[in-house]
Design a protein around this motif. Structure first.
Motif, PDB file in Angstrom:
ATOM      1  N   GLU A  64       0.849  -1.182   0.000  1.00  0.00           N
ATOM      2  CA  GLU A  64       0.000   0.000   0.000  1.00  0.00           C
ATOM      3  C   GLU A  64       0.887   1.235   0.000  1.00  0.00           C
ATOM      4  N   THR A  65       0.345   2.362  -0.390  1.00  0.00           N
ATOM      5  CA  THR A  65       1.091   3.608  -0.311  1.00  0.00           C
ATOM      6  C   THR A  65       0.486   4.450   0.783  1.00  0.00           C
ATOM      7  N   VAL A  66       1.335   5.006   1.640  1.00  0.00           N
ATOM      8  CA  VAL A  66       0.829   5.847   2.709  1.00  0.00           C
ATOM      9  C   VAL A  66       1.579   7.165   2.677  1.00  0.00           C
ATOM     10  N   CYS A  67       0.955   8.205   3.236  1.00  0.00           N
ATOM     11  CA  CYS A  67       1.585   9.517   3.306  1.00  0.00           C
ATOM     12  C   CYS A  67       2.054   9.749   4.732  1.00  0.00           C
ATOM     13  N   CYS A  68       3.286  10.178   4.884  1.00  0.00           N
ATOM     14  CA  CYS A  68       3.823  10.465   6.204  1.00  0.00           C
ATOM     15  C   CYS A  68       3.690  11.959   6.459  1.00  0.00           C
ATOM     16  N   SER A  69       3.037  12.330   7.536  1.00  0.00           N
ATOM     17  CA  SER A  69       2.843  13.738   7.862  1.00  0.00           C
ATOM     18  C   SER A  69       3.334  14.003   9.263  1.00  0.00           C
ATOM     19  N   SER A  70       3.951  15.152   9.481  1.00  0.00           N
ATOM     20  CA  SER A  70       4.413  15.505  10.812  1.00  0.00           C
ATOM     21  C   SER A  70       3.289  16.091  11.650  1.00  0.00           C
ATOM     22  N   ASN A  71       2.134  16.321  11.052  1.00  0.00           N
ATOM     23  CA  ASN A  71       0.989  16.841  11.793  1.00  0.00           C
ATOM     24  C   ASN A  71      -0.197  15.928  11.551  1.00  0.00           C
ATOM     25  N   ARG A  72      -0.396  14.948  12.431  1.00  0.00           N
ATOM     26  CA  ARG A  72      -1.434  13.957  12.218  1.00  0.00           C
ATOM     27  C   ARG A  72      -2.831  14.543  12.383  1.00  0.00           C
ATOM     28  N   ASN A 120       3.312   9.564  29.144  1.00  0.00           N
ATOM     29  CA  ASN A 120       2.081   9.041  28.517  1.00  0.00           C
ATOM     30  C   ASN A 120       1.572   9.945  27.395  1.00  0.00           C
ATOM     31  N   GLN A 121       2.492  10.524  26.627  1.00  0.00           N
ATOM     32  CA  GLN A 121       2.092  11.435  25.552  1.00  0.00           C
ATOM     33  C   GLN A 121       1.283  10.720  24.464  1.00  0.00           C
ATOM     34  N   LEU A 122       1.624   9.474  24.162  1.00  0.00           N
ATOM     35  CA  LEU A 122       0.915   8.764  23.095  1.00  0.00           C
ATOM     36  C   LEU A 122      -0.491   8.364  23.546  1.00  0.00           C
ATOM     37  N   GLU A 123      -0.599   7.863  24.761  1.00  0.00           N
ATOM     38  CA  GLU A 123      -1.926   7.510  25.276  1.00  0.00           C
ATOM     39  C   GLU A 123      -2.839   8.731  25.291  1.00  0.00           C
ATOM     40  N   ALA A 124      -2.291   9.869  25.664  1.00  0.00           N
ATOM     41  CA  ALA A 124      -3.093  11.091  25.755  1.00  0.00           C
ATOM     42  C   ALA A 124      -3.618  11.537  24.401  1.00  0.00           C
ATOM     43  N   LEU A 174      14.214  -3.078  22.329  1.00  0.00           N
ATOM     44  CA  LEU A 174      13.376  -3.647  23.382  1.00  0.00           C
ATOM     45  C   LEU A 174      14.003  -3.396  24.750  1.00  0.00           C
ATOM     46  N   GLN A 175      15.329  -3.331  24.792  1.00  0.00           N
ATOM     47  CA  GLN A 175      16.025  -3.042  26.044  1.00  0.00           C
ATOM     48  C   GLN A 175      16.248  -1.547  26.233  1.00  0.00           C
ATOM     49  N   GLU A 176      16.405  -0.827  25.127  1.00  0.00           N
ATOM     50  CA  GLU A 176      16.632   0.617  25.179  1.00  0.00           C
ATOM     51  C   GLU A 176      15.678   1.310  24.203  1.00  0.00           C
ATOM     52  N   PRO A 177      14.395   1.415  24.572  1.00  0.00           N
ATOM     53  CA  PRO A 177      13.375   1.958  23.653  1.00  0.00           C
ATOM     54  C   PRO A 177      13.675   3.364  23.148  1.00  0.00           C
ATOM     55  N   SER A 178      14.306   4.179  23.957  1.00  0.00           N
ATOM     56  CA  SER A 178      14.529   5.581  23.576  1.00  0.00           C
ATOM     57  C   SER A 178      15.434   5.718  22.357  1.00  0.00           C
ATOM     58  N   LYS A 179      16.183   4.670  22.019  1.00  0.00           N
ATOM     59  CA  LYS A 179      17.025   4.726  20.826  1.00  0.00           C
ATOM     60  C   LYS A 179      16.191   4.895  19.557  1.00  0.00           C
ATOM     61  N   MET A 180      14.924   4.477  19.625  1.00  0.00           N
ATOM     62  CA  MET A 180      14.032   4.630  18.471  1.00  0.00           C
ATOM     63  C   MET A 180      13.808   6.098  18.108  1.00  0.00           C
ATOM     64  N   LEU A 181      13.888   6.963  19.088  1.00  0.00           N
ATOM     65  CA  LEU A 181      13.613   8.381  18.859  1.00  0.00           C
ATOM     66  C   LEU A 181      14.547   8.976  17.818  1.00  0.00           C
ATOM     67  N   GLU A 182      15.757   8.460  17.740  1.00  0.00           N
ATOM     68  CA  GLU A 182      16.711   8.956  16.759  1.00  0.00           C
ATOM     69  C   GLU A 182      16.881   7.996  15.586  1.00  0.00           C
ATOM     70  N   LEU A 190       7.331  11.897  15.960  1.00  0.00           N
ATOM     71  CA  LEU A 190       6.560  11.947  17.197  1.00  0.00           C
ATOM     72  C   LEU A 190       7.330  12.704  18.281  1.00  0.00           C
ATOM     73  N   LYS A 191       8.614  12.464  18.326  1.00  0.00           N
ATOM     74  CA  LYS A 191       9.458  13.151  19.308  1.00  0.00           C
ATOM     75  C   LYS A 191       9.325  14.662  19.152  1.00  0.00           C
ATOM     76  N   ASP A 192       9.430  15.141  17.916  1.00  0.00           N
ATOM     77  CA  ASP A 192       9.363  16.574  17.677  1.00  0.00           C
ATOM     78  C   ASP A 192       7.965  17.134  17.935  1.00  0.00           C
ATOM     79  N   LYS A 193       6.956  16.358  17.540  1.00  0.00           N
ATOM     80  CA  LYS A 193       5.590  16.871  17.656  1.00  0.00           C
ATOM     81  C   LYS A 193       5.080  16.879  19.100  1.00  0.00           C
ATOM     82  N   LEU A 194       5.380  15.809  19.845  1.00  0.00           N
ATOM     83  CA  LEU A 194       4.804  15.657  21.178  1.00  0.00           C
ATOM     84  C   LEU A 194       5.799  15.953  22.293  1.00  0.00           C
ATOM     85  N   GLY A 195       7.025  16.279  21.921  1.00  0.00           N
ATOM     86  CA  GLY A 195       8.015  16.600  22.937  1.00  0.00           C
ATOM     87  C   GLY A 195       8.428  15.405  23.772  1.00  0.00           C
TER      88      GLY A 195
END
Length: 246
Positions: A64-72, A120-124, A174-182, A190-195
């Motif tokens: 499928e083709t999807v569009c990536c947007s920084s403002n969901r 809990n930025q994502l849950e919110a 899985l051991q260091e989830p924050s590495k995903m941010l970069e 998500l990091k930039d949008k939700l801080g």
């Protein structure tokens, strides 16, 4: 033969409901295009400029083709439409698998892990961040889903996905989830949008997914294992409409 007579009508109505949902989505997109064509030149220029800033990518796994947007919040394009039918037990699951056996095209042992920000930025924001592995380390994907809206059994949710170049590296997250941010461009948005400064693991589950081509549609038969037991489902979702939305 009794199995076929009992199950085929349900599968037929299942696929019919999917086609109706897909038709409604196509009509809605057509109406948006008409409205855009009737907008003022200034508005049309602004819309075109915004579209040019929204990169599109092809997900080869989903075709499928999807569009990536920084403002969901302003995102209109990538909508996944899926219909799920819960199967009552393993017996029903086996019957469906037997009925569809000749049209099976793929099989995946999937591991699914979920994450949130440390505040809990994502849950919110009703956002789901998932890291999925296929058949061990054969493949890994990062997926972000928006809030799902259910209407008459049809679930609609915005969804963007990216492949991880090295599944073994993704295991380290899985051991260091924050590495995903970069490491993940998608999660970096998500990091930039939700801080989000740190990610934390929220648990996960495993499932066996068998994929079938049936009556012109792709069906996915799932056996999902949780701590409390096993759930069986069959699902159909849009796999090519996204290109019309970009």
């Amino acid at each position: 033969m009794l199995v076929t007579r009992q199950l085929t009508p349900r599968l037929n109505s299942f696929v019919h409901a999917f086609k109706e949902a897909h038709k409604v989505g196509t009509q809605a997109r057509g109406q948006r295009r008409v409205a855009a064509s009737q907008a003022s030149p200034a508005a049309a220029t602004t819309t075109a400029a915004a579209a040019a800033r929204t990169p599109c990518r092809a997900s080869h796994f989903r075709r499928e083709t999807v569009c990536c947007s920084s403002n969901r919040d302003q995102e209109v394009g990538p909508m996944e439409v899926e219909i799920k039918l819960r199967l009552p037990d393993r017996g029903a699951y086996d019957k469906v698998a037997s009925l569809l056996a000749s049209s099976k095209t793929a099989s995946y042992a999937q591991e699914n892990y979920f994450f949130d920000g440390d505040a809990n930025q994502l849950e919110a924001t009703h956002t789901v961040l998932r890291l999925r592995f296929y058949n061990g380390n054969d493949k890994a994907t990062v997926t972000i889903k928006g809030k799902q809206v259910l209407d008459k059994g049809i679930g609609r949710a915005s969804e963007v996905e990216e492949d991880v170049p090295d599944a073994a590296t993704a295991r380290q997250w899985l051991q260091e989830p924050s590495k995903m941010l970069e490491a993940s461009p998608l999660v970096n948005q998500l990091k930039d949008k939700l801080g989000i400064q740190h990610l934390v693991g929220m648990g996960g589950f495993r499932n066996q997914r068998d994929v079938f081509q049936w009556e012109g549609e792709t069906l996915e038969l799932d056996q999902t294992s949780y701590d409390w037991g096993t759930m069986y489902e069959i699902e159909v979702e849009t796999v090519s409409a996204g290109s019309e939305m970009c």
